[in-house]
Write an enzyme that holds these catalytic residues in place. Structure first.
Site, PDB file in Angstrom:
ATOM      1  N   ARG A  63       0.851  -1.208   0.000  1.00  0.00           N
ATOM      2  CA  ARG A  63       0.000   0.000   0.000  1.00  0.00           C
ATOM      3  C   ARG A  63       0.876   1.243   0.000  1.00  0.00           C
ATOM      4  O   ARG A  63       1.419   1.647   1.035  1.00  0.00           O
ATOM      5  CB  ARG A  63      -0.899  -0.010   1.240  1.00  0.00           C
ATOM      6  CG  ARG A  63      -1.769   1.229   1.396  1.00  0.00           C
ATOM      7  CD  ARG A  63      -2.864   1.338   0.385  1.00  0.00           C
ATOM      8  NE  ARG A  63      -3.762   0.203   0.435  1.00  0.00           N
ATOM      9  CZ  ARG A  63      -4.554  -0.163  -0.597  1.00  0.00           C
ATOM     10  NH1 ARG A  63      -4.555   0.518  -1.717  1.00  0.00           N
ATOM     11  NH2 ARG A  63      -5.332  -1.223  -0.484  1.00  0.00           N
ATOM     12  N   GLN A  82      -8.514  -6.810  -9.345  1.00  0.00           N
ATOM     13  CA  GLN A  82      -8.482  -5.338  -9.459  1.00  0.00           C
ATOM     14  C   GLN A  82      -7.056  -4.894  -9.796  1.00  0.00           C
ATOM     15  O   GLN A  82      -6.091  -5.365  -9.202  1.00  0.00           O
ATOM     16  CB  GLN A  82      -8.944  -4.782  -8.101  1.00  0.00           C
ATOM     17  CG  GLN A  82      -8.364  -3.486  -7.655  1.00  0.00           C
ATOM     18  CD  GLN A  82      -9.387  -2.346  -7.705  1.00  0.00           C
ATOM     19  OE1 GLN A  82     -10.393  -2.435  -8.399  1.00  0.00           O
ATOM     20  NE2 GLN A  82      -9.128  -1.286  -6.978  1.00  0.00           N
ATOM     21  N   ARG A  87       1.324  -6.026 -10.195  1.00  0.00           N
ATOM     22  CA  ARG A  87       1.742  -5.552  -8.858  1.00  0.00           C
ATOM     23  C   ARG A  87       1.811  -6.693  -7.845  1.00  0.00           C
ATOM     24  O   ARG A  87       2.289  -6.489  -6.728  1.00  0.00           O
ATOM     25  CB  ARG A  87       0.806  -4.443  -8.362  1.00  0.00           C
ATOM     26  CG  ARG A  87      -0.632  -4.888  -8.124  1.00  0.00           C
ATOM     27  CD  ARG A  87      -1.492  -3.762  -7.575  1.00  0.00           C
ATOM     28  NE  ARG A  87      -2.870  -4.186  -7.328  1.00  0.00           N
ATOM     29  CZ  ARG A  87      -3.724  -3.551  -6.540  1.00  0.00           C
ATOM     30  NH1 ARG A  87      -3.351  -2.439  -5.914  1.00  0.00           N
ATOM     31  NH2 ARG A  87      -4.947  -3.982  -6.381  1.00  0.00           N
ATOM     32  N   HIS A 159       0.470   3.851 -10.477  1.00  0.00           N
ATOM     33  CA  HIS A 159      -0.479   4.277  -9.426  1.00  0.00           C
ATOM     34  C   HIS A 159       0.291   5.010  -8.314  1.00  0.00           C
ATOM     35  O   HIS A 159       0.432   4.519  -7.192  1.00  0.00           O
ATOM     36  CB  HIS A 159      -1.143   3.010  -8.888  1.00  0.00           C
ATOM     37  CG  HIS A 159      -2.321   3.195  -7.997  1.00  0.00           C
ATOM     38  ND1 HIS A 159      -2.345   4.075  -6.933  1.00  0.00           N
ATOM     39  CD2 HIS A 159      -3.524   2.584  -8.000  1.00  0.00           C
ATOM     40  CE1 HIS A 159      -3.522   3.978  -6.335  1.00  0.00           C
ATOM     41  NE2 HIS A 159      -4.255   3.083  -6.962  1.00  0.00           N
ATOM     42  N   ASP A 208     -12.170  10.316  -6.271  1.00  0.00           N
ATOM     43  CA  ASP A 208     -11.742   9.139  -7.028  1.00  0.00           C
ATOM     44  C   ASP A 208     -12.220   9.324  -8.468  1.00  0.00           C
ATOM     45  O   ASP A 208     -13.377   9.043  -8.788  1.00  0.00           O
ATOM     46  CB  ASP A 208     -12.346   7.878  -6.384  1.00  0.00           C
ATOM     47  CG  ASP A 208     -11.762   6.595  -6.949  1.00  0.00           C
ATOM     48  OD1 ASP A 208     -11.023   6.662  -7.956  1.00  0.00           O
ATOM     49  OD2 ASP A 208     -12.061   5.523  -6.388  1.00  0.00           O
ATOM     50  N   GLU A 266      -2.172   9.323 -10.727  1.00  0.00           N
ATOM     51  CA  GLU A 266      -1.763   8.102 -11.426  1.00  0.00           C
ATOM     52  C   GLU A 266      -1.723   8.348 -12.933  1.00  0.00           C
ATOM     53  O   GLU A 266      -2.734   8.696 -13.538  1.00  0.00           O
ATOM     54  CB  GLU A 266      -2.756   6.981 -11.115  1.00  0.00           C
ATOM     55  CG  GLU A 266      -3.028   6.844  -9.620  1.00  0.00           C
ATOM     56  CD  GLU A 266      -4.195   5.913  -9.323  1.00  0.00           C
ATOM     57  OE1 GLU A 266      -4.420   4.967 -10.101  1.00  0.00           O
ATOM     58  OE2 GLU A 266      -4.875   6.122  -8.309  1.00  0.00           O
TER      59      GLU A 266
HETATM   60  C1  BG6 Z   1      -7.490   3.862  -7.372  1.00  0.00           C
HETATM   61  C2  BG6 Z   1      -8.939   3.637  -7.678  1.00  0.00           C
HETATM   62  O1  BG6 Z   1      -6.778   3.933  -8.551  1.00  0.00           O
HETATM   63  O2  BG6 Z   1      -6.998   2.776  -6.590  1.00  0.00           O
HETATM   64  C3  BG6 Z   1      -9.698   3.510  -6.368  1.00  0.00           C
HETATM   65  O3  BG6 Z   1      -9.426   4.697  -8.474  1.00  0.00           O
HETATM   66  C4  BG6 Z   1      -9.105   2.416  -5.523  1.00  0.00           C
HETATM   67  O4  BG6 Z   1     -11.061   3.256  -6.640  1.00  0.00           O
HETATM   68  C5  BG6 Z   1      -7.619   2.674  -5.335  1.00  0.00           C
HETATM   69  O5  BG6 Z   1      -9.762   2.358  -4.286  1.00  0.00           O
HETATM   70  C6  BG6 Z   1      -6.888   1.616  -4.513  1.00  0.00           C
HETATM   71  O6  BG6 Z   1      -7.044   0.361  -5.072  1.00  0.00           O
HETATM   72  P1  BG6 Z   1      -6.470  -0.930  -4.340  1.00  0.00           P
HETATM   73  O7  BG6 Z   1      -6.872  -2.112  -5.169  1.00  0.00           O
HETATM   74  O8  BG6 Z   1      -4.969  -0.778  -4.311  1.00  0.00           O
HETATM   75  O9  BG6 Z   1      -7.056  -0.939  -2.965  1.00  0.00           O
END
Ligand code: BG6
Length: 294
Positions: A63, A82, A87, A159, A208, A266
């Protein structure tokens, strides 16, 4: 005094450490897990946000820092996970060293495997070249090659989590988005437009948004400290801007009460997915520069 060193991150994960600047005062650290930049400091001042609660437990993504979202941004593509799989996987170190101009660099590589083909049935070679310049700028060049015999299509994002003073003060902002169209992730991805005046986007609540076809330079103002970061891009026309605010931040186990200290800007290719025919390559570049904004 530039240097490149392959070793271990404090978490124990394999990593590459870069140093640049006359006294080696600029630094960066890249994990092989995820091809993930987890530190970028200019004159000793950290510019990226990495949560102290981040988990260094592959395949979980860390994170903070600069996760590589590929071959899919968010759920915009065929992968079940997602932000794709890049990653979450172990990359290999393909090279690294020092350039004559005093920059240090490292190149990481990810290629298809039975695991990636189960998620996305394509051959690919992905490289991330991270360069730390003598002036402290951090350049991330993501290159995808299609070595297969069928076309492949992807969306992606670098990101980037940037460290801000404290979003609760209501004075962290991004300049460069005036007039841009965006998809609001907080409202069913409805298409909206940023007011067309010269005003910056100031963070006062959860935000967002996928901004479409933005200028190739955006400027983050981090707050009262007057610290800022310029985000310059090539081949990554869109920009996702995200800060979770309290409810969402506290709901994330690897973020929690640190939510006030991050804004993600990002560099992304989302609206128009990249299509590579057999043998074709694509490159997207993001260059971060620390700057004073007040
Ligand atoms: C952002 C998205 O790019 O990433 C958000 O627009 C999302 O909606 C965020 O919550 C974090 O994503 P993740 O999968 O790393 O928790």
């Amino acid at each position: 005094m530039a240097s490149f060193e392959s070793g271990a991150h404090p978490s124990g994960l394999p990593a590459v450490a870069l140093r640049a600047g006359e006294g080696g005062q600029h630094s960066a650290c890249v994990l092989l897990h995820g091809g993930h930049v987890v530190s970028w400091a200019v004159d000793g001042v950290e510019q990226l946000f990495v949560s102290a609660k981040a988990m260094y437990a592959p395949p979980k993504a860390v994170r903070g820092g600069i996760p590589v979202c590929w071959p899919q941004f968010s759920d915009l593509g065929p992968c079940a996970t997602q932000h794709g799989f890049a990653r979450n996987l172990g990359w290999t170190l393909a090279g690294g060293g020092v350039e004559e101009e005093g920059a240090a660099w490292a190149e990481l590589r990810l290629v298809d495997s039975p695991e990636t083909r189960a998620a996305w049935p394509h051959a690919f070679a992905l490289t991330l070249r991270v360069t730390l310049s003598a002036d402290g700028a951090l350049r991330c060049a993501l290159r995808a090659l299609n070595p297969g015999d069928a076309s492949l299509t992807f969306t992606c994002a670098l990101h980037t989590y940037l460290r801000v003073d404290d979003v609760r003060a209501g004075n962290a902002s991004v300049r460069g988005l005036a007039g841009a169209a965006y998809l609001d992730n907080l409202g069913g991805r409805e298409r909206k437009a940023q007011p067309g005046d010269r005003q910056a986007l100031t963070f006062v609540a959860e935000t967002d948004r996928i901004y479409l076809s933005v200028p190739d330079a955006l400027h983050l103002h981090c707050g009262g400290s007057g610290r800022g970061v310029a985000v310059r891009t090539r081949g990554l026309p869109d920009a996702v801007v995200w800060t979770p605010w309290e409810a969402k931040g506290l709901s994330m186990a690897d973020l929690g009460d640190e939510w006030p200290f991050l804004v993600c800007v990002e560099a992304a290719a989302v609206e128009r997915p990249v299509v590579l025919q057999p043998g074709e390559a694509w490159e997207g570049v993001q260059t971060l520069t620390a700057e004073r904004t007040a």
